[in-house]
Design an enzyme around this catalytic site. Structure first.
Site, PDB file in Angstrom:
ATOM      1  N   THR A 143       0.812  -1.219   0.000  1.00  0.00           N
ATOM      2  CA  THR A 143       0.000   0.000   0.000  1.00  0.00           C
ATOM      3  C   THR A 143       0.842   1.264   0.000  1.00  0.00           C
ATOM      4  O   THR A 143       0.485   2.278  -0.605  1.00  0.00           O
ATOM      5  CB  THR A 143      -0.931   0.011   1.240  1.00  0.00           C
ATOM      6  OG1 THR A 143      -1.879  -1.021   1.076  1.00  0.00           O
ATOM      7  CG2 THR A 143      -1.657   1.324   1.409  1.00  0.00           C
ATOM      8  N   ASP A 155       0.139  -6.774   4.676  1.00  0.00           N
ATOM      9  CA  ASP A 155      -0.629  -8.009   4.898  1.00  0.00           C
ATOM     10  C   ASP A 155       0.250  -9.196   5.295  1.00  0.00           C
ATOM     11  O   ASP A 155      -0.114  -9.979   6.167  1.00  0.00           O
ATOM     12  CB  ASP A 155      -1.435  -8.374   3.644  1.00  0.00           C
ATOM     13  CG  ASP A 155      -2.629  -7.448   3.447  1.00  0.00           C
ATOM     14  OD1 ASP A 155      -2.980  -6.718   4.400  1.00  0.00           O
ATOM     15  OD2 ASP A 155      -3.213  -7.453   2.347  1.00  0.00           O
TER      16      ASP A 155
HETATM   17  N1  ASP Z   1      -2.645  -5.465   0.482  1.00  0.00           N
HETATM   18  C1  ASP Z   1      -1.572  -4.576   0.865  1.00  0.00           C
HETATM   19  C2  ASP Z   1      -0.290  -5.372   0.885  1.00  0.00           C
HETATM   20  O1  ASP Z   1      -0.075  -6.129   1.790  1.00  0.00           O
HETATM   21  C3  ASP Z   1      -1.856  -3.974   2.187  1.00  0.00           C
HETATM   22  C4  ASP Z   1      -0.817  -3.039   2.723  1.00  0.00           C
HETATM   23  O2  ASP Z   1       0.280  -2.898   2.246  1.00  0.00           O
HETATM   24  O3  ASP Z   1      -1.132  -2.369   3.740  1.00  0.00           O
HETATM   25  O4  ASP Z   1       0.492  -5.276  -0.031  1.00  0.00           O
END
Ligand code: ASP
Length: 352
Positions: free
Chosen positions: A26, A102
């Site tokens: 993210t 994640d």
């Molecule tokens: N789905 C994202 C990831 O893990 C969530 C994040 O980075 O906060 O890449």
């Protein structure tokens, strides 16, 4: 050069600096054509954090060829990150890995077991909101991670370990868990105090950080992916357990049990575990509780699993137990040696 990784160049002053590896997540995402968040190129990301140019140390900046959502990561990505650190750590004060939140705790755990000779900080960080967002936690997390990776105390690194930095806490990587999908306090290490609390200054928890190892950083094993995991729940039946145990080539199973390590008392359950152990599957019991430890056999409802040959994960996180099992199975063919490694503290992941 590790395949799939490009060193983009140097930012800031010459001299020993921080090696920064961008893997996605993210922190570097923008809304893509389909409406979902997709990762940005690191060059665009850096433009959103001009303050990195003000840091007293330089940065060597590298990126994986295709930054990803960490939900898609696995064994190959962990090995690539480990090999990139091995290749580039020398000559740097520290390493910062920008990573999705994640699965960041899994990557941090895997790195802590894969790497030896860690004589510098290896800090994983990410964010809940993209760095391109006006109210992003990514800028703070990145800049503080860079400071923690490069800070010196009495001429040495502050925390020469694989760690996760998030919000204001530097956590041991193999003790960290993601605890919120919303809060900026996204990570915790319920079974270990933070290594450092970052306020106006850095407050280390005295005596907690591991001493620097004798470098250089090296990778000491691979990862066996012939493993499975099963979260126990009231109503679990033998068909579900049998289906998991029927996975071809299975060598390891992590059970997420209740409380201090409890599970079903029906005979089929212990029999299935004993059958797996007899065909050399290493069965490791973790707890579904966020804090506390498995104490095998404390209750009759747990004793059957351990009598059947399962081993206790103690106070290891699920992420640590799973990745350590992958490393142990890669290192040893003999299940007794795998079990021996699982109950030994290798990298600060296990108390007592
Ligand atoms: N789905 C994202 C990831 O893990 C969530 C994040 O980075 O906060 O890449």
């Amino acid at each position: 050069m590790s395949p799939g990784v490009t060193v983009l160049g140097r930012v800031g002053p010459e001299g020993p600096g921080v090696f920064v590896l961008y893997t996605g997540g993210t922190i570097g995402m923008v809304v893509g054509p389909g409406g979902g968040l997709v990762p940005l190129d690191l060059r665009e990301l850096a433009a959103h954090v001009p303050v990195v140019h003000e840091l007293p140390v330089g940065l060597t900046v590298a990126t994986v060829a295709k930054p990803v959502d960490s939900a898609t990561m696995g064994v190959t990505d962990w090995l690539r990150i480990a090999d990139t650190i091995v290749e580039h750590a020398a000559g740097h004060l520290g390493v910062v890995v920008l990573h999705g939140t994640d699965t960041m705790a899994y990557t941090a755990s895997a790195l802590s077991f894969l790497l030896e000779g860690i004589d510098l900080p290896v800090v994983l960080t990410g964010s809940q909101r993209p760095i391109t967002a006006v109210r992003s936690d990514g800028r703070e997390n990145l800049v503080t991670s860079l400071e923690l990776a490069s800070a010196r105390v009495n001429g040495g690194p502050v925390v020469p370990e694989v760690t996760v930095f998030f919000d204001h806490l530097l956590l041991r990587g193999n003790r960290a868990v993601k605890v919120s999908a919303d809060s900026y306090q996204g990570f915790a290490s319920p079974n270990l105090p933070p290594l450092v609390t970052a306020g106006v200054s850095f407050s280390p928890t005295l005596g907690l950080a591991r001493p620097p190892q004798v470098g250089p950083v090296r990778r000491v094993s691979g990862l066996c992916s012939d493993v499975a995991a099963l979260y126990l729940y009231p109503g679990l039946d033998r068909y579900v357990l049998d289906a998991v145990l029927a996975r071809p080539g299975l060598r390891g199973l992590v059970l997420q049990a209740y409380g201090a390590g409890n599970g079903p008392t029906e005979p089929w359950f212990a029999q299935a575990i004993a059958g797996a152990v007899n065909r050399d599957v290493t069965v490791v019991v973790t707890t579904q509780c966020p804090a506390g430890a498995v104490r095998g056999g404390l209750y009759a409802a747990g004793a059957a699993m351990f009598d059947a040959g399962a081993v206790s994960a103690g106070d290891m996180t699920f992420e640590a137990a799973l990745t350590k099992l992958m490393v142990a199975l890669d290192r040893h063919d003999d299940p007794a040696e795998v079990r021996g490694l699982m109950v030994r503290d290798l990298a600060g992941e296990l108390t007592g």
